[in-house]
Design an enzyme around this catalytic site. Structure first.
Site, PDB file in Angstrom:
ATOM      1  N   GLY A  11      -0.925  14.823  13.351  1.00 45.89           N
ATOM      2  CA  GLY A  11       0.272  14.978  12.520  1.00 45.89           C
ATOM      3  C   GLY A  11      -0.034  15.604  11.164  1.00 45.89           C
ATOM      4  O   GLY A  11      -1.169  15.976  10.871  1.00 45.89           O
ATOM      5  N   GLN A  12       1.012  15.692  10.329  1.00 44.38           N
ATOM      6  CA  GLN A  12       0.873  16.359   9.027  1.00 44.38           C
ATOM      7  C   GLN A  12      -0.203  15.698   8.172  1.00 44.38           C
ATOM      8  O   GLN A  12      -1.075  16.356   7.620  1.00 44.38           O
ATOM      9  CB  GLN A  12       2.215  16.327   8.282  1.00 44.38           C
ATOM     10  CG  GLN A  12       2.189  17.133   6.988  1.00 44.38           C
ATOM     11  CD  GLN A  12       3.245  16.696   5.982  1.00 44.38           C
ATOM     12  OE1 GLN A  12       3.894  15.657   6.152  1.00 44.38           O
ATOM     13  NE2 GLN A  12       3.405  17.467   4.937  1.00 44.38           N
ATOM     14  N   LEU A  13      -0.142  14.379   8.042  1.00 44.83           N
ATOM     15  CA  LEU A  13      -1.130  13.655   7.242  1.00 44.83           C
ATOM     16  C   LEU A  13      -2.471  13.561   7.977  1.00 44.83           C
ATOM     17  O   LEU A  13      -3.531  13.767   7.388  1.00 44.83           O
ATOM     18  CB  LEU A  13      -0.586  12.247   6.931  1.00 44.83           C
ATOM     19  CG  LEU A  13      -1.532  11.274   6.246  1.00 44.83           C
ATOM     20  CD1 LEU A  13      -1.951  11.796   4.865  1.00 44.83           C
ATOM     21  CD2 LEU A  13      -0.868   9.904   6.107  1.00 44.83           C
ATOM     22  N   TYR A 142      13.911   4.388  10.259  1.00 40.46           N
ATOM     23  CA  TYR A 142      12.553   4.599   9.742  1.00 40.46           C
ATOM     24  C   TYR A 142      12.269   3.650   8.572  1.00 40.46           C
ATOM     25  O   TYR A 142      11.237   2.965   8.545  1.00 40.46           O
ATOM     26  CB  TYR A 142      12.426   6.061   9.302  1.00 40.46           C
ATOM     27  CG  TYR A 142      11.126   6.439   8.657  1.00 40.46           C
ATOM     28  CD1 TYR A 142       9.941   6.465   9.376  1.00 40.46           C
ATOM     29  CD2 TYR A 142      11.082   6.807   7.304  1.00 40.46           C
ATOM     30  CE1 TYR A 142       8.742   6.848   8.774  1.00 40.46           C
ATOM     31  CE2 TYR A 142       9.895   7.191   6.705  1.00 40.46           C
ATOM     32  CZ  TYR A 142       8.732   7.205   7.444  1.00 40.46           C
ATOM     33  OH  TYR A 142       7.566   7.579   6.850  1.00 40.46           O
ATOM     34  N   LYS A 146       9.638   0.581   8.333  1.00 43.11           N
ATOM     35  CA  LYS A 146       8.552   0.544   7.347  1.00 43.11           C
ATOM     36  C   LYS A 146       8.606  -0.755   6.532  1.00 43.11           C
ATOM     37  O   LYS A 146       7.567  -1.357   6.245  1.00 43.11           O
ATOM     38  CB  LYS A 146       8.622   1.772   6.427  1.00 43.11           C
ATOM     39  CG  LYS A 146       8.202   3.071   7.094  1.00 43.11           C
ATOM     40  CD  LYS A 146       6.729   3.050   7.504  1.00 43.11           C
ATOM     41  CE  LYS A 146       6.264   4.354   8.129  1.00 43.11           C
ATOM     42  NZ  LYS A 146       4.909   4.284   8.691  1.00 43.11           N
TER      43      LYS A 146
END
Ligand code: SER
Length: 320
Positions: A11-13, A142, A146
């Site tokens: 993924g992005q991170l 989301y 979280k």
């Protein structure tokens, strides 16, 4: 020797954090995993295996066989995509975390990292300099996942001694990987359009302020948090973390010195409502106090860095 398992490495991170972990601890210390086999192409410098975090038996087996000592669990469905698939987002975001926490407890994993988000805040949270312990009423799946996840992390620390650490990331912006499914993604996509000579249509309105962070700062914060002595970690839910705050109009303005003809138009969609429910800016004094957090990048420094590096990084002729 540490053996670090990264879940959701493609993924992005994950793309950038896995590289940073490999640079810091050595490539033989890092095992990248992702549910997509195609992610393997990103990891020619370290080991890679396919892993779906919902498959707890496979996760436990990798942890045993590889002698894993630390887990970075990054796999999640982000805010915008989560609103399109709420039950699936809840199942993955919660089920994945619980599998990781259970395996971490059963296998005496030394440290776990799990990302939280500014999405834990909601429409009735303080908007400016939102404090660590602000009232929270997230209204995205989301954000709900979280916030619940933060409390599960704290629970596993208090009840079982699992050393799980977490950051409430702002929108993360880098040029080495693409974002996907989030509300802050526009601030990644806009650079690709500008550098590629195209104009940009923004799905948020021009004055929508959101907390954001350049990827190098996010990586530094993550490594610093994970390096901090255990007794310094006073927050076992997740730390507020601040880099910069800006609006679409301001990021556009930061690009104009490089691309004077670059135009932006605004066509807010369902993501506007998500953005409007989140803070404008974040108070991160606990991170500063506990483990000396200090960001290095503001908007102009980030824009200059991305504009100077993005064209070489992506082959536009191929990707067009
Ligand atoms: N970047 C995330 C999103 O937009 C927030 O954590 O969903």
């Amino acid at each position: 020797m540490s053996k670090i398992l990264v879940i959701g490495a493609g993924g992005q991170l994950g793309t950038e954090l896995t590289k940073a972990l490999s640079d810091k601890y050595g490539k033989d210390s890092v095992l990248a995993t992702d549910f997509q086999e195609a992610a393997k192409a990103k990891f020619d410098y370290c080991a890679f295996q396919t892993l779906n975090v919902m498959d707890k038996a496979s996760l436990a087996s990798i942890v045993s066989k590889e002698g894993v000592t630390q887990i970075y669990h990054l796999a999640a469905i982000l805010s915008a995509l989560g609103e399109k698939n709420p039950v699936q987002a809840w199942d993955l975001n919660m089920g994945g975390l619980l599998n990781v926490l259970e395996v971490a407890r059963d296998h005496q994993i030394e440290k776990v990292f799990w990302p939280s988000s500014i999405a834990v805040f909601g429409p009735n949270s303080d908007k400016d300099q939102t404090p660590q312990r602000a009232f929270k009423d997230p209204n995205t799946v989301y954000g709900i996942s979280k916030l619940a996840g933060e409390h599960w992390c704290e629970y596993y620390f208090n009840k079982y001694g699992v050393d799980v650490r977490s950051l409430r990331y702002p929108g993360l912006i880098g040029y080495k990987s693409l974002a996907g499914g989030g509300t802050t993604d526009y601030a990644v996509d806009i650079y690709h359009k500008a550098v590629n000579g195209e104009n940009f249509t923004c799905f948020l309105s021009e004055h929508t302020y959101l907390p954001m962070m350049y990827m190098d700062d996010a990586i530094k914060a993550t490594l610093d948090l994970m390096d901090a002595p255990k007794e310094n970690i006073s927050i076992r839910t997740s730390y507020n973390l601040s880099g910069m705050s800006f609006s679409p109009k301001e990021i556009h303005q930061s690009l104009l010195p490089f691309y004077p003809n670059f135009e932006i138009d605004y066509q807010p969609d369902f993501r506007q409502q998500i953005a409007d429910s989140w803070p404008n800016s974040i108070n991160d004094e606990a991170a500063k106090k506990d483990w000396n957090w200090q960001p290095a990048f503001d908007l102009n420094a980030m824009t200059a860095t991305i504009v100077n590096n993005l064209p070489q990084y992506f082959n536009y002729n191929e990707s067009k």
